[in-house]
Scaffold this active site. Structure first.
Site, short mmCIF file in Angstrom:
data_model
loop_
_atom_site.label_atom_id
_atom_site.label_comp_id
_atom_site.label_asym_id
_atom_site.label_seq_id
_atom_site.Cartn_x
_atom_site.Cartn_y
_atom_site.Cartn_z
N ASP A 147 0.85 -1.18 0.00
CA ASP A 147 0.00 0.00 0.00
C ASP A 147 0.89 1.23 0.00
O ASP A 147 1.92 1.24 0.65
CB ASP A 147 -0.88 -0.01 1.25
N GLU A 160 -4.64 15.85 6.28
CA GLU A 160 -4.42 16.86 5.22
C GLU A 160 -4.84 18.24 5.72
O GLU A 160 -4.12 19.22 5.55
CB GLU A 160 -5.25 16.53 3.97
N THR A 194 -20.90 16.29 -2.29
CA THR A 194 -20.26 17.52 -2.77
C THR A 194 -18.76 17.35 -2.92
O THR A 194 -18.12 18.09 -3.65
CB THR A 194 -20.51 18.68 -1.79
N SER A 217 -15.45 20.52 1.46
CA SER A 217 -15.81 20.95 2.81
C SER A 217 -15.50 22.43 2.91
O SER A 217 -14.93 23.01 1.99
CB SER A 217 -15.00 20.15 3.84
N LYS A 266 -13.38 24.16 0.00
CA LYS A 266 -12.17 23.57 -0.60
C LYS A 266 -12.46 22.11 -0.95
O LYS A 266 -13.24 21.44 -0.25
CB LYS A 266 -10.95 23.69 0.33
#
Lengths: 683, 578
Positions: free
Chosen positions: A306, A347, A383, A386, A398
């Site tokens: 991974d 992030e 969407t 956020s 963003k």
């Protein structure tokens, strides 16, 4: 309690235990499993009767002292071989016991159906029981969280002190017996019967009695048994040959020749090598469900890794802010911070961190305004963005380029061409662009980059030299994936990977005859883990994943696969090199013993005594002593394993052939001669 | 340099030079590609039509072995019939009698297994009919059998994952019609031109200068000598084989026959390279074989060309080396070279008396047969080598940290079991039977019916030896080694035409022919059926110098060292005592 991962090779306590066991293992029924050493045992018994015969007046077999010595040395050969196996077992058991101790006799709070709590000992827990653990409790058994969330200290098992979060549902629902709950309360269902946990299986693997031989070990045992048979033929036929040549040969000389010729060195160390391999895996904090899995690991051709956590450090980090207008940097950064204020993802946090290093005085989010409080918009799959609605009505969002583009264009606005270019450029460089909009107008791009772990390229290089192909599995788009794959030095990648992609990749590689290893933790990894030839489940993973794989990594370290491959290779190499060494030794032993057998009747054969050994008795004793002593001398090598060097198969063969083949040819000449210098003083 | 030595170097280089194109041709024959002998096709089709064999039918490895064993059984029955009835069968101008059952058994078996031990003498023991229709026939078909099973293994080595290994009968028939027959015709013509007889007439008579009348045996010899050399048979037309002036008239015929010994055994190795398109593998195998051969031939030539130790002690220089038992027209070097060439290849024809070889040369000749894989018999030599490769692959595969693989196939317990059984058989038969003979000799056991002299009086064990002591031991060891290697040469000096030797060597011959064929074919067949694993940098390469060294070490330790004590009591004791 912290585990002692690096105990000494000859720990005093273990050695004592092993010495005791060396005698217990003389039992012929146990010995029978090892054909080579079994024949030595038969020889030892015969020698015993010869000694008894001499004490009762038999004069045809030479002096009592000489025969007694031969008997004792043969016995010692057996004991040395047993000691090697016993020591390996003891070390393995000591490792396993230290793991097992952590979970013995822990009180378990059983949650009964009527809501009451009953205290039971962990040993009495049955599969399906549900127990409760609160802050400060030691978890009594392996299980899966059915309710709640807790932070858990797993240092007892992994040695890693940072607590981990485990919660019901999802892929982090598994808990291990012996670990400690630090906060909150969880309900856990017991998933294994007592005595059937992975650890119990592992302990059984290092214990001689229930240890199954692995395929390569079986093949090697056949080879060694074959050699033993050849030398049985050589020794038995020697009797009529000698009769013909009118050279009487004593029983001691026959047995000495036989024991020296059969591959006792590898025969005596074979099981110790296998056990030590498993022990090394355990030392690396990997629990294997079968010895075969460790061996297979050495054959792995393809390694599926991974990206996140293995090749790159955790998650992406923000590295750059690109406002639409360069002059607006400060305002743009401010917008980004506000948009990420409640973003708990790594992030999101990294954006705030980066912002702090670029702008000195960031203003906090205005809490109150004419439209009331600031309202945070959480990330939703619909969407795919956020953000925040500020009290003054400003909407900051963003998200991925597509979703923001969607949002902007719906409002009738255009995405500036500079932004489109920037997004493309970031993607091409392996980064992830996050686009930020204010009131449906694009105001800039944040660049997120994967941070590739230091030293990972070297490890992949090493793997490539071993002949293992590395494949990166990632959810990223192909462009990003390609960039990271190139930067990290992996050979191939699967981008935008879904669980079934992994499965398909494994299948197609297997169809071409390659062996595949992978690591996984989630329930959706389970089919792929089962399909892979070596499936390593993380200990933190779900029960399903752990059941599907054939190894469990207690450290949850995705790079562990690399170590496992090396352990597997070491195991095979140690067997191969010691076999070569053992067989190469025969040349010198022939030259020591064969002239000694005939020299009295055929003095001309002195010409064959190229080592210039003192006398026939001394030559035979020296050869047998050397043969016995070489076993304990090689125990450290057998237990530690031959060092693996990723230099390609041909170079490796050359190296090992030089060290163990040529070495095995020369060393006994020197060793036997040296022993003869001493023994020759008495015989 | 000595011209005699130059001569043998030339012989070797000529063999090598011819073997490479021959290998290319053989590979094309087995791959079913076009060759210049395609005009043989109608004849082959005729054979298949007559026998009702479907040449297109693919066979598994088990079917190959069944077919091989079946036709071998038929040939055995035919040979027994002819040998036991040759007295009244046609083409018997010299009125040679039918064979005794035990001699017929030994002869039939030894020709059936491509050994040609010959406990009879050609001039007086067999009729022309038996020579041609039994013995020479077997020399063709048994060489063809060896090559056919070798082709089966080639096919299996090439297979990725397959059961189908081609048709055994096609491999067999083509080995005869496309390779053995045309090559033999060329050699037979050459020999006939050099003076070897090819006639149906009985003994010729001549009156010598002293006025004595001499009967000279002759017959259809040239044809048989060609195939005996090319098919690693070794069974000569005349009793003393290629030492006989009519069987091997001149140095030139000796060159041709020497080349013929090596031609197909060497070519098979190159054929493997062309067939699999793995030339480096073929070079590795050829290299190991050649090193082994040189290690045997160099000391032999050295000791044969030197004045024997016993003469040295007397202060006599014999000039031309150890000439006892050698043909002056051939010289010591060419005789020494032949002695090793014939023993490494399981050929067994001789042009010198092996009983007279120097002790070390006797040992090298024995070693050549004990290893039996340095070039080896046609087809079967490679099969023996294949077993050593499997063992070497297993040990070195482990040494590089992978489950051992050969040509992309995993070597597992089953293959090792078979390989080990085959490797074990050779020392078991040689040492076991020699031990029996040594025991009987040491104890002078009364042998009863097993060992009668010419008058029918029963003799004791050991009375079969002309030379007691170490040399006698070498003679017995040599006889069983020659049988187990299907070689057929004899140390002689051993009274071997009696039930004891005829029957025991016969049993050794049968076991050591068929088990070493069944084993490698089974291994190759099982491997062919396995999944193919593509090579990576971690895979052991088998076409390297290092791996060649490993194979050599395995051969040396498994095949040679097991015989060290026996050799010590035989040739080595003789060497150190002289």
């Amino acid at each position: 309690m912290k585990r002692n991962l690096e105990n000494k090779l000859f720990d005093k306590k273990l050695v004592q235990m092993a010495i005791r066991q060396s005698f217990v293992k003389l039992n012929p029924r146990l010995m029978f499993r090892n054909p080579v050493m079994f024949t030595v045992e038969v020889g030892t018994v015969v020698m015993f009767f010869v000694v008894v015969g001499i004490t009762f007046g038999d004069t045809t077999q030479g002096s009592l002292v000489y025969n007694l010595l031969i008997f004792l040395i043969l016995l010692l050969t057996l004991l040395f071989a047993n000691f090697a196996e016993a020591l390996a077992e003891a070390r393995g058991k000591a490792q396993a016991d230290s793991l097992r101790k952590t979970r013995e006799e822990t009180p378990a709070k059983i949650a009964k159906s009527n809501g009451q709590i009953e205290i039971k000992s962990s040993a009495q827990l049955q599969k399906g029981d549900v127990f409760v653990c609160e802050a400060g409790d030691i978890i009594p058994a392996d299980g899966e969280i059915v309710e709640g969330l807790a932070s858990i200290d797993e240092s007892a098992i992994t040695g890693e002190s940072a607590p981990v979060i485990r919660e019901a549902g999802g892929d982090k629902s598994s808990v291990t017996g012996g670990t400690k709950v630090l906060s909150d309360q969880i309900k856990v269902i017991v998933t294994t019967q007592p005595g059937e946990s992975f650890l119990d299986k592992m302990i059984a693997l290092v214990e001689g009695a229930s240890r199954q031989k692995t395929p390569n070990e079986i093949a090697l045992t056949i080879l060694l048994a074959g050699f033993t048979l050849v030398f049985i033929i050589v020794c038995i036929t020697l009797k009529p040959f000698a009769d013909y040549a009118k050279t009487p040969i004593t029983i001691a000389a026959f047995l000495a020749l036989f024991v020296c010729l059969i591959p006792t060195t590898i025969g005596g160390l074979l099981s110790a090598i296998g056990i030590a391999g498993m022990d090394r895996a355990l030392r690396a904090n990997v629990i294997t469900k079968s010895g075969k899995a460790v061996e297979t690991a050495g054959d792995i051709d393809v390694l599926l890794l991974d990206k996140t956590g293995t090749i790159t450090i955790g998650n992406r980090k923000a590295t750059h802010f690109y406002p639409l207008q360069v002059a607006d940097l400060e305002a743009f950064v401010q917008q980004c911070v506000w948009a990420s204020a409640t973003d708990e993802t790594p992030e999101g946090k990294s954006i705030v961190e980066l912002a702090k290093t670029q702008i000195k005085n960031l203003s906090p989010i205005p809490r109150q305004g004419k439209n009331g409080e600031a309202r945070f918009v959480k990330f939703s799959a619909e969407t795919r963005s956020s953000g925040v609605d500020l009290p003054d009505g400003t909407r900051i969002r963003k998200g991925a380029f597509d979703s923001i583009k969607n949002l902007v264009e719906k409002a009738g606005n255009q995405v500036p061409i500079v932004i489109v270019d920037k997004v493309k450029q970031i993607s091409a460089n392996g980064g992830t662009p996050l686009v930020v909009s204010q009131n449906e107008q694009v105001c800039g791009v944040i660049e997120l980059q994967d941070i590739i772990k230091t030293g990972i390229q070297e490890r992949f290089d090493r793997l490539r030299k071993m002949g293992v192909k590395t494949v990166m599995v990632t959810g990223d788009n192909p462009l990003t994936a390609k960039y990271i794959a190139e930067k990290a030095g992996v050979d191939d990648f699967i981008a935008e990977a879904k669980p079934e992609d992994k499965m398909n990749y494994i299948r197609s590689e297997q169809a071409e005859g390659r062996l595949v290893a992978m690591m996984g933790d989630g329930t959706n990894d389970a089919p792929a883990l089962a399909q892979a030839d070596v499936g390593v489940a993380m200990n933190s993973g779900t029960q399903a994943a752990k059941e599907a794989g054939n190894m469990v990594d207690l450290d949850n370290d995705p790079t562990k696969l690399i170590e496992i491959v090396e352990i597997g290779k070491q195991l095979l190499m140690t067997r191969g090199t010691l076999t070569t060494f053992s067989i190469a030794n025969d040349v010198a032993k022939y030259f020591a013993i064969v002239p000694a057998l005939f020299i009295q009747a055929i003095p001309a054969l002195q010409g064959l005594n190229i080592m210039g050994l003192h006398s026939p008795e001394s030559a035979i004793l020296s050869a047998v002593i050397f043969n016995a002593l070489i076993i304990p001398a090689l125990i450290p090598l057998a237990l530690r394993g031959v060092a693996y060097k990723p230099i390609g198969a041909s170079a490796l063969l050359r190296r090992n052939l030089l060290i163990y083949g040529v070495g095995g040819l020369i060393i006994p000449f020197i060793g036997i001669k040296l022993i003869d210098l001493g023994v020759g003083l008495f015989f | 340099m000595n011209t005699e030595i130059l001569g043998i170097i030339l012989i070797y280089l000529l063999s090598l030079g011819l073997a490479i194109p021959t290998g290319y041709y053989i590979a094309r024959v087995y791959a079913g590609q076009k060759t210049w002998l395609d005009f043989m096709q109608p004849i082959e089709s005729l054979f298949f039509r007559l026998s009702g064999i479907n040449a297109q039918q693919a066979m598994t490895w088990e079917a190959h072995l069944r077919a091989m064993l079946t036709i071998n059984l038929l040939w055995f029955l035919w040979a027994m019939f002819v040998l036991m009835n040759q007295g009244w069968l046609p083409l018997n101008p010299d009125q040679n009698p039918s064979m005794s059952p035990d001699l017929a058994f030994n002869t039939a078996v030894s020709f059936l297994v491509n050994c040609n031990l010959q406990h009879y003498s050609g001039e007086t023991g067999v009729s022309y009919f038996a020579q041609v229709f039994c013995l020479m026939f077997l020399q063709f078909v048994t060489a063809g059998t060896g090559m056919a099973v070798c082709a089966t293994v080639f096919k299996a080595m090439q297979a990725r994952t397959a059961q189908d290994l081609g048709n055994f009968y096609v491999y067999f028939l083509k080995s005869c019609t496309r390779i053995l027959l045309p090559f033999s015709i060329v050699l037979a013509l050459f020999l006939a031109y050099n003076g070897t007889p090819m006639t149906w007439e009985g003994k010729a008579q001549l009156i010598s200068l002293e006025g004595d009348t001499i009967q000279v045996s002759r017959g259809p010899a040239a044809a048989m000598i060609a195939i005996k050399q090319l098919g690693t048979n070794g069974g000569g037309y005349f009793g003393v084989n290629s030492a006989h002036p009519l069987e091997n008239p001149s140095y030139l015929s000796n060159v041709a026959e020497s080349i013929a010994i090596f031609l197909i055994p060497m070519a098979i190795v190159f054929a493997l390279g062309f067939y699999l398109n793995r030339k480096r593998l073929a070079y590795m195998i050829f290299g190991v074989m050649t090193v082994g051969f040189l290690l045997l031939v160099i000391p032999t030539v050295y000791y044969e060309m030197q004045t024997p130790a016993i003469f040295q002690k007397m202060g006599i220089d014999t000039q031309s080396g150890a000439t006892e038992g050698k043909e002056v027209r051939l010289g010591t070097a060419a005789s020494a070279y032949w002695a090793i060439a014939t023993t490494v290849t399981s050929n067994g024809s001789v042009n010198t008396m092996h009983d007279s070889l120097m002790p070390i040369s006797g040992m090298t000749a024995l070693l050549g047969m004990m290893i039996n894989a340095l070039y080896g018999g046609v087809g079967v030599g490679f099969l023996n080598f294949y077993v050593f490769i499997i063992l070497a692959v297993f040990i070195s595969g482990l040494m590089v940290g992978r489950t051992p693989e050969f040509l992309g196939k995993k070597i597992e317990a089953r293959e090792i079991k078979i390989a080990m059984l085959v490797a074990l058989l050779h020392p078991l038969l040689i040492l076991g039977m020699t031990a029996l003979a040594a025991y009987l000799s040491a104890n002078q056991t009364p042998m009863g019916w097993w060992f009668l002299d010419a008058e029918g009086k029963s003799l004791a064990g050991g009375a079969w030896l002309n030379n007691p002591n170490f040399h006698g031991f070498s003679e017995m060891l040599y006889e069983y080694t020659s049988s187990a290697a299907n070689n057929g040469s004899g140390f002689e000096g051993l009274a071997d035409n009696n039930p004891f030797w005829n029957i025991t060597t016969g049993i050794v011959l049968l076991l050591s022919r068929y088990i070493p064929i069944i084993g490698p074919v089974a291994i190759a067949g099982i491997l062919a059926n396995k999944k193919y694993i593509p090579a990576s940098t971690g895979t052991l390469q088998t076409d390297t110098f290092t791996f060649g060294l490993m194979v050599f070490a395995v051969i040396f330790i498994v095949a040679a060292l097991a015989f060290f004590p026996a050799l010590t009591l035989g040739p080595l004791a003789e060497f150190f005592s002289s």
